[in-house]
Enzyme design. Structure first.
Site, PDB file in Angstrom:
ATOM      1  N   ASP A  80      -0.184  -0.008  -4.493  1.00 39.80           N
ATOM      2  CA  ASP A  80      -1.643   0.206  -4.458  1.00 39.80           C
ATOM      3  C   ASP A  80      -1.946   1.496  -3.702  1.00 39.80           C
ATOM      4  O   ASP A  80      -1.666   1.597  -2.516  1.00 39.80           O
ATOM      5  CB  ASP A  80      -2.301  -0.988  -3.758  1.00 39.80           C
ATOM      6  CG  ASP A  80      -3.819  -0.888  -3.719  1.00 39.80           C
ATOM      7  OD1 ASP A  80      -4.374   0.138  -4.165  1.00 39.80           O
ATOM      8  OD2 ASP A  80      -4.453  -1.846  -3.234  1.00 39.80           O
ATOM      9  N   ASP A 134     -14.038  -7.849  -8.764  1.00 38.52           N
ATOM     10  CA  ASP A 134     -14.358  -8.113  -7.363  1.00 38.52           C
ATOM     11  C   ASP A 134     -15.643  -8.930  -7.386  1.00 38.52           C
ATOM     12  O   ASP A 134     -16.582  -8.592  -8.116  1.00 38.52           O
ATOM     13  CB  ASP A 134     -14.539  -6.801  -6.604  1.00 38.52           C
ATOM     14  CG  ASP A 134     -14.877  -7.012  -5.136  1.00 38.52           C
ATOM     15  OD1 ASP A 134     -14.001  -6.770  -4.293  1.00 38.52           O
ATOM     16  OD2 ASP A 134     -16.014  -7.421  -4.835  1.00 38.52           O
ATOM     17  N   LYS A 153       0.847  -1.178   0.000  1.00 41.29           N
ATOM     18  CA  LYS A 153       0.000   0.000   0.000  1.00 41.29           C
ATOM     19  C   LYS A 153       0.890   1.238   0.000  1.00 41.29           C
ATOM     20  O   LYS A 153       1.896   1.282   0.719  1.00 41.29           O
ATOM     21  CB  LYS A 153      -0.897   0.006   1.239  1.00 41.29           C
ATOM     22  CG  LYS A 153      -1.812  -1.208   1.325  1.00 41.29           C
ATOM     23  CD  LYS A 153      -2.886  -1.174   0.245  1.00 41.29           C
ATOM     24  CE  LYS A 153      -3.854  -2.337   0.392  1.00 41.29           C
ATOM     25  NZ  LYS A 153      -4.958  -2.248  -0.595  1.00 41.29           N
ATOM     26  N   HIS A 192      -9.365  -8.687  -7.337  1.00 37.28           N
ATOM     27  CA  HIS A 192      -9.270  -8.171  -5.979  1.00 37.28           C
ATOM     28  C   HIS A 192      -9.834  -9.207  -5.019  1.00 37.28           C
ATOM     29  O   HIS A 192     -10.856  -9.826  -5.297  1.00 37.28           O
ATOM     30  CB  HIS A 192     -10.099  -6.883  -5.851  1.00 37.28           C
ATOM     31  CG  HIS A 192     -10.253  -6.396  -4.444  1.00 37.28           C
ATOM     32  ND1 HIS A 192     -11.453  -6.375  -3.774  1.00 37.28           N
ATOM     33  CD2 HIS A 192      -9.340  -5.916  -3.578  1.00 37.28           C
ATOM     34  CE1 HIS A 192     -11.279  -5.894  -2.556  1.00 37.28           C
ATOM     35  NE2 HIS A 192     -10.009  -5.606  -2.406  1.00 37.28           N
ATOM     36  N   GLU A 199      -1.901   0.321  -8.617  1.00 35.67           N
ATOM     37  CA  GLU A 199      -3.314  -0.052  -8.496  1.00 35.67           C
ATOM     38  C   GLU A 199      -4.125   1.108  -7.937  1.00 35.67           C
ATOM     39  O   GLU A 199      -3.668   1.810  -7.030  1.00 35.67           O
ATOM     40  CB  GLU A 199      -3.404  -1.257  -7.556  1.00 35.67           C
ATOM     41  CG  GLU A 199      -4.800  -1.758  -7.295  1.00 35.67           C
ATOM     42  CD  GLU A 199      -4.785  -3.084  -6.523  1.00 35.67           C
ATOM     43  OE1 GLU A 199      -3.821  -3.853  -6.673  1.00 35.67           O
ATOM     44  OE2 GLU A 199      -5.734  -3.315  -5.756  1.00 35.67           O
ATOM     45  N   GLU A 250     -11.493  -2.968  -8.109  1.00 32.24           N
ATOM     46  CA  GLU A 250     -12.221  -3.395  -6.910  1.00 32.24           C
ATOM     47  C   GLU A 250     -13.372  -2.455  -6.566  1.00 32.24           C
ATOM     48  O   GLU A 250     -14.327  -2.872  -5.923  1.00 32.24           O
ATOM     49  CB  GLU A 250     -11.267  -3.535  -5.715  1.00 32.24           C
ATOM     50  CG  GLU A 250     -10.770  -2.229  -5.153  1.00 32.24           C
ATOM     51  CD  GLU A 250      -9.820  -2.428  -3.968  1.00 32.24           C
ATOM     52  OE1 GLU A 250      -8.651  -2.769  -4.214  1.00 32.24           O
ATOM     53  OE2 GLU A 250     -10.237  -2.245  -2.816  1.00 32.24           O
TER      54      GLU A 250
END
Lengths: 449, 449
Positions: free
Chosen positions: B255, B331, B227, B358, B281, B308
């Site tokens: 991400d 997702d 992240k 995701h 992402e 997602e």
């Protein structure tokens, strides 16, 4: 004017009401996607401890089933609002919007779209209503009198800066103030141009269409709108009838309410081109930016309009970036409140696309007129090719209903956002326990026996 | 196998549960937009009168507050489902999806996005779970064994036909069947490749990042994810740490969870380019198709991935049409069910873009593995550059949890969609009355005194 009342006051309660009107019984509001709407409002009141000081009123418009889900979503925001100082809300309603859209857990349910975003819009609009009431001004004037620096602080520019920066917005607003006083005076005198959808509901027969179209022209409207998209032969006939009634100089828009795929939208619109439609509205999914762009290329010179179901400023930004629309249709109660609509008006101004708001439903006319009037007085300075939709239903339920004369919305004078519903209407149409629905359900139960 | 049981059986109840896990206390799942998620499920069970015949289970994943709104939205669908014949649902789950998304009044709350669409997805996925259980097959196999003609009948092609027609979809599915039996055997033997996000949560310190990244490599994963997006200096340090631990050959995705505007996304990603990120992402709003396209042009050769939070097939269509993404991340629980994800898989196949789902949250791994496995066995026939996200949280609450060995998801063998939660987990984590939350709230009340 109410500064003394509100300086210590706080929001003490967020009341919600599930209000539904049985409009489906007359086929008012019927179109190719929505055959039987019961126009409804998930209605919210911000109550305060300011004695007889103002309350903030707002709502989400829905068309029946699911209004309870919308109420539940508004209820989920209560803890963010109760306890706030009225003076803080009045001084900075945009900060409430940021706090609500920024709740990281609620954000998962969107982000910034659908049920949760509309709920945020209802609560935030109630705060704007409260702010304008505290200032003792109708919302359009409250906005038009505000400093440009203050207005841009109300706006969330996140995800917009590739198309519109804060500084560009500030420039637009500063230029918009030039001549604002003269335009405000002219607005109070003449009003803001309207068009009417009342003749064109899909469920009406040709006789009713003819009668209402004739009345629209007699009432001073220079544009009407017809619902299309269910059956092409019917549409050809209805467009022919309407055009013959209104003559060649009244604009006639057509509205498909998302009925078509891209190719079908182009074909169907071309098949109606002989009746000189001014715009084709919602030809396809409101999510389909590239689709609208393709349709616009395919149907010119017929204009493409959309917006009543566009979920937020980010999609509007792209519709403008992609050259996908000729007419941008804001809705007062779908996005996250006045502040988000300010961003959308600024985007439209930057791209030079006229805004012709969606209205009708329950109270949408009452709300959205304020936004167009602000746009005219203190942003674009123009009403050219701009008209606010008008539908003559359900206005009697509001304490400050819109007034239409000679095809124009009169400028509201009462303080606030014109969102306040009459208490007796709330008592009658609350679902399922209000007097109307309780009697209706009892009667149905009886006939079922 | 259960045909005799289900031929007369009907759905008798739609039970809903508000289930929340206190994940925020460990900062599991923390990222730049979601600092303190409590992973939650608005959980639905379709009960039937089929004696000990199967039930259908499904859910919406949320991260805490608002899970009750999601439950209310599922509750609003009850009348559409109760009374349906189980055999009809099993034979044609897509018709339930069409009825739910086609409810003209509920449609106003979207259309096909946000709370109401996720609620529809939960109920429709429960119907798919029921259908696969009635067939006695895990969902991936149920789909892979289905006739292409039947599969395209499950899909709503509305708003897709400018990019993918029914006939094109049929061709893709027919070609996908060639060699399917061999691939199914290989899948059962080797599983489907996974990547892991477990090392990279934003709330973890460098020691935990190092330890978990090392373990990921030892466990056979060939891709990890970090992240990013809160603080650039932190991101540089964390990427350096992670890259030094995993070495040059393990792929490292980053991400941003929608943290950036377009320009910032390009600048920030370039600033991390020295660590060779495989994809970036969710660099910006999931609604910003044109923004993703601009970012992709600006950050190549780093790939752009999103999905997602993409609301429906219409936005995925445009992301592909605009060349905005290199990696499409479905997702299982955000769109309107398996049928809509089939449409999205077909769009990705047509445009030649790999799908890397995701997962994580509550039960998303359990669901989405079935869709990738179907895609491999009976649509694209490939796992090249395809990996399913894996996060090692909360699997113990499911009766048929995912099994990961050597960096691969093992193919599920139990009938259904792997969506069934253990009754004791439901009893413990139902909010606010389950045993965990009741005790927690009592304790907080006590410490407040």
């Amino acid at each position: 004017m109410t500064e003394n009342v509100t300086s210590a006051a706080r929001v003490t309660a967020v009341d919600t009401h599930d209000i539904r009107f049985p409009t489906s019984r007359e086929l008012d509001g019927s179109d190719a996607m929505n055959p039987d709407p019961d126009y409804s409002a998930a209605y919210v009141v911000l109550r305060t401890d300011a004695g007889d000081g103002p309350e903030g009123h707002g709502f989400t418009f829905t068309i029946g089933r699911g209004n309870d889900v919308q109420v539940a979503a508004i209820d989920s925001l209560r803890d963010h609002v109760v306890g706030r100082r009225v003076a803080d809300l009045a001084a900075d309603p945009g900060s409430l919007a940021r706090d609500l859209t920024g709740d990281s857990q609620l954000r998962w349910l969107g982000p910034e779209k659908g049920v949760m975003h509309m709920a945020i819009g209802a609560v935030v609009n109630a705060a704007w209503d409260l702010a304008a009431k505290c200032a003792g001004k109708p919302l359009w004037q409250f906005l038009a009198d505000a400093e440009p620096e203050w207005l841009v602080r109300q706006i969330d520019f996140r995800y917009l800066t590739d198309a519109l920066t804060r500084d560009e917005a500030l420039d637009l607003l500063r230029r918009g103030r030039e001549g604002a006083a003269e335009r405000a005076a002219r607005l109070r005198e003449r009003g803001y141009p309207a068009y009417t959808t009342s003749p064109g509901w899909l469920g009406y027969d040709d006789e009713k269409l003819t009668r209402l179209a004739r009345r629209a022209v007699a009432d001073g409207f220079t544009q009407i709108k017809l619902k299309v998209g269910a059956d092409l032969a019917d549409d050809v006939r209805r467009c022919r009838v309407a055009r013959s009634v209104v003559g060649p100089h009244v604009r006639m828009a057509i509205d498909a309410n998302q009925r078509w795929d891209v190719d079908a939208a182009v074909e169907w619109t071309r098949a109606l081109a002989e009746f000189d439609p001014y715009w084709v509205e919602e030809p396809t999914s409101p999510d389909d930016i590239l689709g609208h762009a393709a349709i616009r290329r395919g149907v010119a010179p017929v204009k493409v309009a959309t917006g009543e179901h566009v979920q937020n400023r980010i999609v509007f930004k792209q519709l403008l970036q992609a050259g996908a629309i000729d007419v941008l249709q804001i809705d007062a109660a779908r996005v996250g409140g006045v502040n988000e609509n300010l961003a959308i008006l600024l985007l439209a101004a930057k791209f030079g696309v006229p805004v012709c708001p969606h209205a009708g439903g329950v109270g949408l006319c009452e709300l959205v007129q304020h936004l167009s009037m602000f746009d005219y007085v203190a942003l674009t300075g123009s009403t050219e090719d701009r008209v606010i939709e008008y539908v003559d239903h359900l206005h009697q339920h509001f304490t400050d209903p819109v007034v239409i004369t000679d095809g124009h919305y009169r400028a509201p004078a009462a303080p606030g956002f014109s969102a306040t519903m009459r208490p007796e209407s709330i008592a009658e149409y609350t679902y399922p326990d209000g007097t109307f629905w309780a009697a209706d359900l009892a009667q149905r139960k009886e006939s079922a026996v």
